[in-house]
Design an enzyme around this catalytic site. Structure first.
Site, PDB file in Angstrom:
ATOM      1  N   CYS A 241       9.941   9.044  15.028  1.00 46.35           N
ATOM      2  CA  CYS A 241      11.279   9.001  15.640  1.00 46.35           C
ATOM      3  C   CYS A 241      11.880   7.608  15.526  1.00 46.35           C
ATOM      4  O   CYS A 241      12.291   7.003  16.530  1.00 46.35           O
ATOM      5  CB  CYS A 241      11.184   9.429  17.105  1.00 46.35           C
TER       6      CYS A 241
ATOM      7  N   GLY B 255      -5.986 -13.861  -2.190  1.00 43.46           N
ATOM      8  CA  GLY B 255      -4.577 -14.147  -2.389  1.00 43.46           C
ATOM      9  C   GLY B 255      -3.942 -13.482  -3.584  1.00 43.46           C
ATOM     10  O   GLY B 255      -2.718 -13.547  -3.746  1.00 43.46           O
TER      11      GLY B 255
ATOM     12  N   GLU C 162     -12.949 -14.510  -2.648  1.00 41.79           N
ATOM     13  CA  GLU C 162     -13.083 -13.432  -1.661  1.00 41.79           C
ATOM     14  C   GLU C 162     -11.870 -12.518  -1.807  1.00 41.79           C
ATOM     15  O   GLU C 162     -10.860 -12.654  -1.117  1.00 41.79           O
ATOM     16  CB  GLU C 162     -13.208 -13.998  -0.248  1.00 41.79           C
TER      17      GLU C 162
ATOM     18  N   ARG D 204      -7.440  -7.038  -1.457  1.00 45.74           N
ATOM     19  CA  ARG D 204      -6.421  -6.139  -1.998  1.00 45.74           C
ATOM     20  C   ARG D 204      -6.603  -5.910  -3.496  1.00 45.74           C
ATOM     21  O   ARG D 204      -6.489  -4.784  -3.974  1.00 45.74           O
ATOM     22  CB  ARG D 204      -5.034  -6.741  -1.724  1.00 45.74           C
TER      23      ARG D 204
END
Length: 412
Positions: free
Chosen positions: A350, A234, A272, A275
């Protein structure tokens, strides 16, 4: 958290000089990753364990760099479990995530998962069937969705409110009663993952303290003896203001007192992190193809886009980048450029949603220069829609740790 942009730029300059077309690449600084992860691991107090959540970036060189530094890997699918066990036969693995298939529960038993994080009573019941068929016990943590007083919300919440994640507190008594009749499933403790993108260290400490207090109350009320509390990950990355990151030193320094106050003597705290461990080691580079002005806006068009690097769209921010000058200009006509103005960096897709940075003031950027996005080592390539429009995948390089720092390794 250390960014080693100089080393990355040196590699990109050499790669660009050898490239026959505009460059598009990911570069991962494994030495930077090693230093950062080693520092995080060393700062955790006794009684804490550090697992790496491989969903952030499961590339093999990333895992090989982290394996000696962490206590194990956290996986959230049968595919991730198979990938880890293919390359790391003995590393401790914990298995989280909702919606586990029976085949994934079987794989957890067969591939020696240290602990399963169970999301519901039904998942417990299904696990019991698999355990009986395999004839081997399995330890679990119950993932809990608790409503905490004054829980500071972030941009991504997985608990403290109605979500598909975890077991609501009101259902805990039924789960505990069921477990008492199934000793083949061992309750080792509880798992909390209530939020992501947390940038406030003090708010995160308050949340952990509230979770541990709740666990202590459950242990007293239900006479439980547990070994672990997994407080999830987190912890976020500040993409909008990179100079102001999560205060890890202040956070880890406050953990010993927090753990002592919890009253959970002998209970180990598991983290854990995904990031926060790997984001800073990755860089995404696009060579500028075009610079165009449209109704008062300046657009820098790079080779690549959000099909390679979805992080800015997923997070809804303008991603920080660096402009690396490339002096080579092979054309006879004037070189398009933008100077001392706000630009938007876009890709080749696109769709107007192919936007990686916006309203970013640059001193100068020209066609053929390289635009390099930092903090691209987590939830970047791995969450992107790689084959939209069938553009080629970016090249991927891994700058090795310093013991072998003479050559980059390119993934096939």
């Amino acid at each position: 958290m250390e960014l080693r942009l100089t080393e990355v730029v040196e590699h990109l300059r050499a790669a660009q000089a050898d490239s026959g077309e505009p460059l598009c690449a990911y570069v991962y600084d494994l030495e930077g990753l090693r230093r950062h992860a080693a520092g995080v691991a060393a700062s955790l107090p006794q009684g804490c364990e550090l697992f790496y959540a491989i969903k952030a970036n499961s590339d093999l060189p990333i895992l090989q760099t982290l394996a000696p530094l962490v206590d194990g890997f956290e996986v959230s699918s049968g595919g991730e479990l198979a990938w880890v066990r293919e390359h790391f036969s003995d590393v401790p693995v914990i298995f989280s995530g909702p919606g586990k298939l029976d085949s994934e529960l079987d794989a957890a038993l067969e591939r020696r998962v240290d602990c399963l994080h169970v999301e519901s009573l039904f998942e417990l019941q299904r696990l019991a069937e698999r355990v009986q068929r395999h004839g081997k016990p399995q330890d679990v943590l119950l993932r809990m969705n608790v409503a905490l007083d004054n829980l500071a919300e972030t941009t991504l919440m997985m608990g403290g409110k109605p979500t598909p994640f975890g077991i609501p507190s009101l259902e805990l008594p039924e789960c505990l009663a069921w477990l008492r009749g199934h000793p083949e499933i061992g309750l080792r403790g509880f798992h909390f993952h209530l939020l992501s993108h947390q940038l406030d260290a003090q708010a995160h400490l308050r949340m952990l303290a509230a979770c541990l207090e709740q666990v202590r109350q459950w242990c007293d009320q239900y006479r439980l003896s547990i070994e672990h509390v997994n407080v999830g990950g987190g912890i976020g990355i500040n993409y909008r203001d990179p100079a102001r990151q999560f205060d890890w030193a202040g956070f880890s320094g406050a953990l010993p007192a927090l753990m002592q106050r919890s009253g959970l003597a002998g209970v180990r705290l598991r983290f854990e992190l995904g990031r926060y461990l790997s984001a800073a080691c990755g860089y995404y580079a696009m060579q500028v193809i075009d610079i165009k002005r449209s109704y008062g806006k300046t657009f820098v068009v790079g080779r690549g886009g959000s099909h390679h690097f979805r992080t800015p769209h997923a997070q809804g921010h303008s991603h920080p980048f660096h402009v690396i000058p490339v002096d080579d200009w092979p054309h006879a006509f004037a070189r398009p450029a933008a100077a001392n103005e706000a630009v938007s960096v876009v890709g080749q897709l696109c769709t107007p949603k192919d936007l990686l940075a916006f309203d970013a003031v640059v001193e100068r950027v020209r066609c053929n220069d390289l635009v390099v996005f930092s903090y691209a080592g987590a939830y970047a390539w791995h969450i992107s829609h790689h084959d939209f429009l069938r553009h080629p995948h970016p090249r991927q390089w891994y700058l090795p740790v310093q013991e072998d720092a003479h050559a980059a390794v390119e993934r096939a």
